[in-house]
Design a protein around this motif. Structure first.
Motif, PDB file in Angstrom:
ATOM      1  N   GLY A  10      -1.863   4.178   7.562  1.00 45.46           N
ATOM      2  CA  GLY A  10      -2.049   2.997   6.728  1.00 45.46           C
ATOM      3  C   GLY A  10      -1.052   1.892   6.998  1.00 45.46           C
ATOM      4  O   GLY A  10      -1.348   0.710   6.789  1.00 45.46           O
ATOM      5  N   PHE A  16      -5.726   2.543  -6.788  1.00 38.80           N
ATOM      6  CA  PHE A  16      -5.537   2.303  -5.365  1.00 38.80           C
ATOM      7  C   PHE A  16      -6.842   2.395  -4.593  1.00 38.80           C
ATOM      8  O   PHE A  16      -7.141   1.526  -3.756  1.00 38.80           O
ATOM      9  CB  PHE A  16      -4.521   3.286  -4.780  1.00 38.80           C
ATOM     10  N   ASP A  18      -8.604  -0.381  -2.428  1.00 41.52           N
ATOM     11  CA  ASP A  18      -8.778  -0.097  -1.013  1.00 41.52           C
ATOM     12  C   ASP A  18     -10.210  -0.365  -0.562  1.00 41.52           C
ATOM     13  O   ASP A  18     -10.444  -1.047   0.452  1.00 41.52           O
ATOM     14  CB  ASP A  18      -8.404   1.364  -0.746  1.00 41.52           C
ATOM     15  N   PRO A  48      -9.190   6.289   3.549  1.00 42.64           N
ATOM     16  CA  PRO A  48      -7.765   6.180   3.209  1.00 42.64           C
ATOM     17  C   PRO A  48      -7.084   7.529   3.008  1.00 42.64           C
ATOM     18  O   PRO A  48      -5.878   7.650   3.245  1.00 42.64           O
ATOM     19  CB  PRO A  48      -7.780   5.369   1.910  1.00 42.64           C
ATOM     20  N   GLN A  65      -0.140   4.067  -3.224  1.00 42.66           N
ATOM     21  CA  GLN A  65      -1.105   5.114  -2.905  1.00 42.66           C
ATOM     22  C   GLN A  65      -1.269   6.156  -4.004  1.00 42.66           C
ATOM     23  O   GLN A  65      -2.299   6.820  -4.072  1.00 42.66           O
ATOM     24  CB  GLN A  65      -0.711   5.797  -1.587  1.00 42.66           C
ATOM     25  N   ASP A  66      -0.276   6.309  -4.850  1.00 44.03           N
ATOM     26  CA  ASP A  66      -0.359   7.303  -5.932  1.00 44.03           C
ATOM     27  C   ASP A  66      -0.922   6.718  -7.221  1.00 44.03           C
ATOM     28  O   ASP A  66      -1.059   7.444  -8.218  1.00 44.03           O
ATOM     29  CB  ASP A  66       1.035   7.896  -6.197  1.00 44.03           C
ATOM     30  N   SER A 108       0.795  -1.243   0.000  1.00 42.44           N
ATOM     31  CA  SER A 108       0.000   0.000   0.000  1.00 42.44           C
ATOM     32  C   SER A 108       0.822   1.285   0.000  1.00 42.44           C
ATOM     33  O   SER A 108       0.502   2.227  -0.729  1.00 42.44           O
ATOM     34  CB  SER A 108      -0.971   0.005   1.193  1.00 42.44           C
ATOM     35  N   PRO A 109       1.902   1.386   0.805  1.00 41.40           N
ATOM     36  CA  PRO A 109       2.654   2.641   0.816  1.00 41.40           C
ATOM     37  C   PRO A 109       3.176   3.071  -0.542  1.00 41.40           C
ATOM     38  O   PRO A 109       3.301   4.268  -0.808  1.00 41.40           O
ATOM     39  CB  PRO A 109       3.815   2.339   1.787  1.00 41.40           C
ATOM     40  N   THR A 161       6.683   6.245   5.784  1.00 40.84           N
ATOM     41  CA  THR A 161       5.671   7.295   5.842  1.00 40.84           C
ATOM     42  C   THR A 161       6.212   8.591   6.423  1.00 40.84           C
ATOM     43  O   THR A 161       5.946   9.679   5.894  1.00 40.84           O
ATOM     44  CB  THR A 161       4.465   6.819   6.678  1.00 40.84           C
ATOM     45  N   VAL A 168      -4.225   8.513   5.877  1.00 45.90           N
ATOM     46  CA  VAL A 168      -3.154   7.966   5.046  1.00 45.90           C
ATOM     47  C   VAL A 168      -1.896   7.687   5.858  1.00 45.90           C
ATOM     48  O   VAL A 168      -1.170   6.719   5.588  1.00 45.90           O
ATOM     49  CB  VAL A 168      -2.849   8.931   3.871  1.00 45.90           C
TER      50      VAL A 168
END
Length: 268
Positions: free
Chosen positions: A118, A64, A68, A111, A59-60, A55-56, A169, A115
């Motif tokens: 996450g 996604f 999610d 999300p 996310q862009d 996921s990290p 993150t 964020v």
């Protein structure tokens, strides 16, 4: 008319209880159908965990949010089904694993707002391990002695990826993508193993404090894993007299108080 309405009202609780019994059989049963269902749930859970790990760096991507919310729907269905399968829903809701799953669900439903939290979704691996789904194949094949090792491995892997997500993150990200995530994982592993090459460090006071915490907790988890591998296998069976939890598989008497034990042959 009144008798018809009364019969329909009585039928509803009957269908609801039948549904709960069916779910209880699927989630906790030992029939071939229940085993197949539990295996399918486990496969889906592992796929979800793979998504959480990635996921990290996803996310862009455009897909996604669709992924999610799809995972959120699966988690809603699973949590609801597990709750209905429990014998006491209120007590079940107070369990730490359920509270963690509910928190993960909140991060999936929001999300964009949550964020930065996450990375905690990987705790789903810990809740699966606590549910017993991961260990039933070992128990079925008589490999009970590897269950403690499995728990130690899950705890270590969960810690590694939670910390990796946290570092990515709050210290690395800023559009670094897969390279930044690998750097975060590399720093986590070198810190946990106390290798400390020094080629990647976290800046500032908070970075140093984070590194200290990672090393202390990480070496503890490594020690726990080594202990689980090396120490003799014990079965979990509370002594009726003194409540000692762990005994030798072939124990006849409790080594603490001498009380006669009746440990099942399968060790469960």
């Amino acid at each position: 008319m009144a008798e018809a309405e009364r019969s329909e009202t009585e039928a509803e609780p009957g269908r609801f209880e039948a549904l709960r019994n069916r779910l209880r059989l699927l989630y906790h049963g030992r029939t071939p159908g229940a085993i197949r269902f539990q295996f399918a749930v486990l496969v889906v859970d592992l796929a979800i965990i793979a998504f959480f790990i990635a996921s990290p760096i996803l996310q862009d991507q455009r897909l996604f949010l669709w992924l999610d919310y799809s995972v959120a729907l699966l988690l809603v269905l699973d949590i609801t089904a597990r709750g209905l399968a429990s014998t006491d829903i209120r007590r079940w809701l107070k369990q730490p694993t359920v509270l963690v799953d509910l928190f993960i669900l909140v991060t999936l439903l929001a999300p964009l707002w949550l964020v930065n939290l996450g990375f905690l979704r990987i705790l789903r691996l810990w809740t699966i391990a606590r549910s017993g789904f991961l260990w039933r194949p070992l128990r079925k094949k008589g490999l009970h002695e590897w269950e403690d090792v499995g728990h130690a491995v899950v705890n270590l892997v969960t810690f590694l990826f939670v910390v990796t997500g946290f570092i990515y993150t709050f210290f690395v990200r800023d559009g670094t993508g897969i390279d930044g995530y690998v750097d975060a994982l590399y720093f986590t592993v070198t810190s946990v193993t106390t290798t400390g090459y020094g080629d990647i460090i976290l800046p500032g006071v908070w970075g140093r404090l984070t590194s200290i915490a990672i090393m202390i907790v990480g070496i503890t988890l490594f020690f726990r894993l080594a202990q689980a591998i090396v120490r003799p296998y014990k079965v979990s069976f509370p002594c009726p007299q003194c409540a000692l939890q762990r005994h030798d598989p072939d124990a006849v008497h409790c080594k603490a108080c001498g009380h006669l034990l009746k440990i099942p042959d399968d060790g469960e």
